[in-house]
Design a protein around this motif. Sequence first.
Motif, PDB file in Angstrom:
ATOM      1  N   ILE A 165       0.853  -1.180   0.000  1.00  0.00           N
ATOM      2  CA  ILE A 165       0.000   0.000   0.000  1.00  0.00           C
ATOM      3  C   ILE A 165       0.893   1.236   0.000  1.00  0.00           C
ATOM      4  O   ILE A 165       1.800   1.363   0.831  1.00  0.00           O
ATOM      5  N   ILE A 166       0.617   2.155  -0.945  1.00  0.00           N
ATOM      6  CA  ILE A 166       1.371   3.399  -1.059  1.00  0.00           C
ATOM      7  C   ILE A 166       0.384   4.560  -1.027  1.00  0.00           C
ATOM      8  O   ILE A 166      -0.631   4.534  -1.733  1.00  0.00           O
ATOM      9  N   VAL A 167       0.681   5.553  -0.203  1.00  0.00           N
ATOM     10  CA  VAL A 167      -0.100   6.799  -0.156  1.00  0.00           C
ATOM     11  C   VAL A 167       0.766   7.902  -0.744  1.00  0.00           C
ATOM     12  O   VAL A 167       1.899   8.115  -0.301  1.00  0.00           O
ATOM     13  N   SER A 168       0.229   8.577  -1.775  1.00  0.00           N
ATOM     14  CA  SER A 168       0.992   9.643  -2.427  1.00  0.00           C
ATOM     15  C   SER A 168       0.114  10.876  -2.577  1.00  0.00           C
ATOM     16  O   SER A 168      -1.123  10.793  -2.509  1.00  0.00           O
ATOM     17  N   ASP A 169       0.771  12.039  -2.786  1.00  0.00           N
ATOM     18  CA  ASP A 169       0.007  13.258  -3.041  1.00  0.00           C
ATOM     19  C   ASP A 169      -0.318  13.348  -4.519  1.00  0.00           C
ATOM     20  O   ASP A 169       0.022  12.467  -5.315  1.00  0.00           O
ATOM     21  N   ARG A 170      -0.933  14.484  -4.905  1.00  0.00           N
ATOM     22  CA  ARG A 170      -1.411  14.599  -6.274  1.00  0.00           C
ATOM     23  C   ARG A 170      -0.277  14.729  -7.284  1.00  0.00           C
ATOM     24  O   ARG A 170      -0.485  14.568  -8.487  1.00  0.00           O
ATOM     25  N   GLN A 202       9.985  10.146  -2.441  1.00  0.00           N
ATOM     26  CA  GLN A 202      10.375   9.809  -3.811  1.00  0.00           C
ATOM     27  C   GLN A 202       9.129   9.736  -4.712  1.00  0.00           C
ATOM     28  O   GLN A 202       8.025   9.461  -4.249  1.00  0.00           O
ATOM     29  N   PRO A 203       9.281   9.974  -6.004  1.00  0.00           N
ATOM     30  CA  PRO A 203       8.138   9.831  -6.916  1.00  0.00           C
ATOM     31  C   PRO A 203       7.766   8.359  -7.085  1.00  0.00           C
ATOM     32  O   PRO A 203       8.605   7.469  -6.970  1.00  0.00           O
ATOM     33  N   MET A 204       6.504   8.124  -7.368  1.00  0.00           N
ATOM     34  CA  MET A 204       6.018   6.756  -7.576  1.00  0.00           C
ATOM     35  C   MET A 204       6.776   6.044  -8.698  1.00  0.00           C
ATOM     36  O   MET A 204       6.921   4.831  -8.692  1.00  0.00           O
ATOM     37  N   THR A 205       7.270   6.803  -9.663  1.00  0.00           N
ATOM     38  CA  THR A 205       7.909   6.197 -10.826  1.00  0.00           C
ATOM     39  C   THR A 205       9.188   5.451 -10.484  1.00  0.00           C
ATOM     40  O   THR A 205       9.701   4.707 -11.323  1.00  0.00           O
ATOM     41  N   ASN A 223       3.622   0.950   3.318  1.00  0.00           N
ATOM     42  CA  ASN A 223       3.576  -0.096   4.355  1.00  0.00           C
ATOM     43  C   ASN A 223       4.731  -1.079   4.185  1.00  0.00           C
ATOM     44  O   ASN A 223       5.468  -1.069   3.187  1.00  0.00           O
ATOM     45  N   ARG A 224       4.876  -1.948   5.189  1.00  0.00           N
ATOM     46  CA  ARG A 224       5.990  -2.885   5.218  1.00  0.00           C
ATOM     47  C   ARG A 224       5.926  -3.877   4.056  1.00  0.00           C
ATOM     48  O   ARG A 224       6.952  -4.223   3.464  1.00  0.00           O
ATOM     49  N   ALA A 225       4.717  -4.360   3.706  1.00  0.00           N
ATOM     50  CA  ALA A 225       4.592  -5.327   2.613  1.00  0.00           C
ATOM     51  C   ALA A 225       5.115  -4.744   1.301  1.00  0.00           C
ATOM     52  O   ALA A 225       5.745  -5.442   0.499  1.00  0.00           O
ATOM     53  N   ASP A 282      -9.404  20.609   0.482  1.00  0.00           N
ATOM     54  CA  ASP A 282      -8.908  20.877  -0.862  1.00  0.00           C
ATOM     55  C   ASP A 282      -7.671  20.057  -1.190  1.00  0.00           C
ATOM     56  O   ASP A 282      -6.997  20.307  -2.186  1.00  0.00           O
ATOM     57  N   ARG A 283      -7.369  19.102  -0.333  1.00  0.00           N
ATOM     58  CA  ARG A 283      -6.204  18.251  -0.564  1.00  0.00           C
ATOM     59  C   ARG A 283      -6.639  16.909  -1.162  1.00  0.00           C
ATOM     60  O   ARG A 283      -7.667  16.367  -0.795  1.00  0.00           O
ATOM     61  N   THR A 284      -5.817  16.422  -2.074  1.00  0.00           N
ATOM     62  CA  THR A 284      -6.093  15.136  -2.727  1.00  0.00           C
ATOM     63  C   THR A 284      -4.970  14.160  -2.407  1.00  0.00           C
ATOM     64  O   THR A 284      -3.789  14.505  -2.523  1.00  0.00           O
ATOM     65  N   THR A 285      -5.358  12.969  -2.004  1.00  0.00           N
ATOM     66  CA  THR A 285      -4.394  11.912  -1.699  1.00  0.00           C
ATOM     67  C   THR A 285      -4.751  10.690  -2.531  1.00  0.00           C
ATOM     68  O   THR A 285      -5.932  10.367  -2.716  1.00  0.00           O
ATOM     69  N   TYR A 286      -3.733   9.987  -3.028  1.00  0.00           N
ATOM     70  CA  TYR A 286      -3.938   8.760  -3.794  1.00  0.00           C
ATOM     71  C   TYR A 286      -3.454   7.570  -2.972  1.00  0.00           C
ATOM     72  O   TYR A 286      -2.398   7.631  -2.333  1.00  0.00           O
ATOM     73  N   VAL A 287      -4.222   6.519  -2.992  1.00  0.00           N
ATOM     74  CA  VAL A 287      -3.857   5.287  -2.314  1.00  0.00           C
ATOM     75  C   VAL A 287      -3.715   4.186  -3.364  1.00  0.00           C
ATOM     76  O   VAL A 287      -4.671   3.863  -4.081  1.00  0.00           O
ATOM     77  N   GLY A 288      -2.525   3.656  -3.493  1.00  0.00           N
ATOM     78  CA  GLY A 288      -2.273   2.583  -4.447  1.00  0.00           C
ATOM     79  C   GLY A 288      -2.097   1.246  -3.747  1.00  0.00           C
ATOM     80  O   GLY A 288      -1.372   1.148  -2.756  1.00  0.00           O
TER      81      GLY A 288
END
Length: 694
Positions: free
Chosen positions: A149-154, A179-182, A162-164, A238-244
């Motif tokens: 699970i990764i939480v990133s900003d917009r 770091q960027p998701m890329t 997370n640990r997994a 007004d904040r956006t968060t992405y959960v992958g």
Amino acid sequence: MPRDPAFLSSLASSLLDHADLALVYLDRGGLCRHADRRFAALLDRTPQALVGMTLSTLDHPVARALAAAMESLASGVRRSAPLDCETTGCDGQRAIVSGNLLAHTDADGAVVGWLGLFIETGDPDRIADFVARRDPFVATLLNAAVDGIIVSDRTGVIRSINRACCDLFGYEEAELLGQPMTVLMPPPFARDHDKYVSNYVKTERPKIIGIGRDTLGRRKDGAVFPIHLSVGEARMGDRTTYVGIIRDISDRLAAEQRASYLARHDPLTGVLTRTAFLEECEALLANDPVGGDTGFALYSLDVDQFSDINEAFGFHVGDAALKALVSRVMEVLPPNTYMCRIAADEFAALARVNGMEHAQTLADVLHDRLTASIYADRHWVRLRLSVGAALQEAGAHSLEELNARAKLALQAVQHDGGNAVCFYTPEMAAAATRRMMLTMHLNHAIERNEMHLVYQPIVDGKTGRVVSAEALLRWTHDTLGPVSPAEFIPVAEESGLIVPLTDWILSTAIGQMMRWNAEGVLPDRVFLNISGQQFLRGNLTARLGELLSGCPELRPHLGLEITEQAAVRDLKVAIKTLGELSALGIQTAIDDFGSGYSSLSYVQQLPVAKLKIDRAFVIDVPTNPKSNALVRAAVGMAHGLGLATVAEGVETEEQRKFLVSVGCDLLQGYFFGRPMTPEALAEMIRQQRTPTAG
């Protein structure tokens, strides 16, 4: 109740009113004794309006949450309870109220009141502050997840992981935060992800949000592996968060690829399945029509008596032999040959050839190679192989048509004993149509009363008197006319109809013997031909017992003829059945002796009374010295074993004299009488029994 309410009010005013918390104090019954301005604001009231009120009577989410928390603490097991609820203020703004309700007890531990401390999270900063306060709990939940699970900003920057996920990609948490998701993607997918993010920032139109997809991930060591990625969007103010959510699908894809392979390939030999073979070859033939000297040949391969190898050496040897067979086929046939396994020991191969001569040469080489010794799992085995082949011709483009022709050629090989090569000819199609038509009509021949028996006399070699007769089956169809036994008996054996036909012969012949017996013209013995299938079924003795139960006097007059091929197919069953028949008084004879196995080793084991010498040896006597020698040997061997001999196919006086001279006991053939009706045979017997018959 508190001993000094004034002191409590003073304490609340001087300390708690200056804290960033909403505070309320309730007595044991739930009556509000103190509420600060923040708590009162949560309920859209003033502190003065709440004091002295039982809050459970209010229709408000916070009041209901307080009542539920007090009820959960009523047992006294716990001293505090968390409280979280969502509220909407008079201005329409949504907020989250979170905190704890604490039990206030006296020196004896009795609950005297309840103290509630809460925080309202209504704007993004305070929501972030609330999340920060709960961070240990959230981290525990995230680390308990099996998937990454990764939480990133917009902008795609990683804010939490997370640990997994760290274990999945081989990083430490500190290496990924910020770091960027890329960084977790190989170059092509990283570029695509940057485009998605940039497009979303500009247009607010997400293309991957809420859509799970299979893609590739890249570990810290550079290894690329398949993943399933699901992305969700969370808005807080007004904040956006992405959960992958990321899952490693390497095992799933491997299983799918394996299943796909097995769906199109034989698991033992690795060649195509029949369905995959048809698909591949149909496409090939459709896109490559016949032209010039090139075309395709379809080879249909069937291992004869393959079960003998499995029974003698075991299935592991049989499997190894089939693998070797496939390897040899691919060695002999040209490159890019398609091959499939149709059944346990049946295969097909489509190869490109340069005309009929090339196709025949390949077939001959293939047969020689496949019938050579094979070393299979520490055993040497030799396969008997039937090969039917068909050459693609103009107008025959479909694989279905080509396969039908190759199968007809294969059937022709097997009808002739197998272990050979045969190419399709147009006459085979006509013969197959004829066999199919005969099978269809033969299935109803008995009920339509189209079958009848005729009887050929068997005479004593010395006196010429009729002593026995052989019952022979005849079929006369309404439209086809008389059908030769040489044509319909093989059809009956292939279709399994020979069993009911044989049963009809038994019952019909025994009925005729009863009538002859009543008329006083019953021959000494009436022989019936028994099919190998009926003989080896194991119920022949029981069936004859049923048919003869009402006329036991006919048993000494009944004889059965079986071919030597049927007798040696299962020697144990043959010996047992023949012994049972002998015990009933029913005599048995080996028919067509010399045309098949002809071995003293089995003849001496079988409890039979007669050997019938095949007509193929009789037809050339006495002009052929070799036939003369074979007949003498057969008669001498039979007499040496205490068996009588019957010579079939006697047609001339010269043949009769020779057979009598070598000691043949009984004679049968056109010279003494063709197969005739029951009435004609009865009349022949009556005439020879009259005083003037000589």
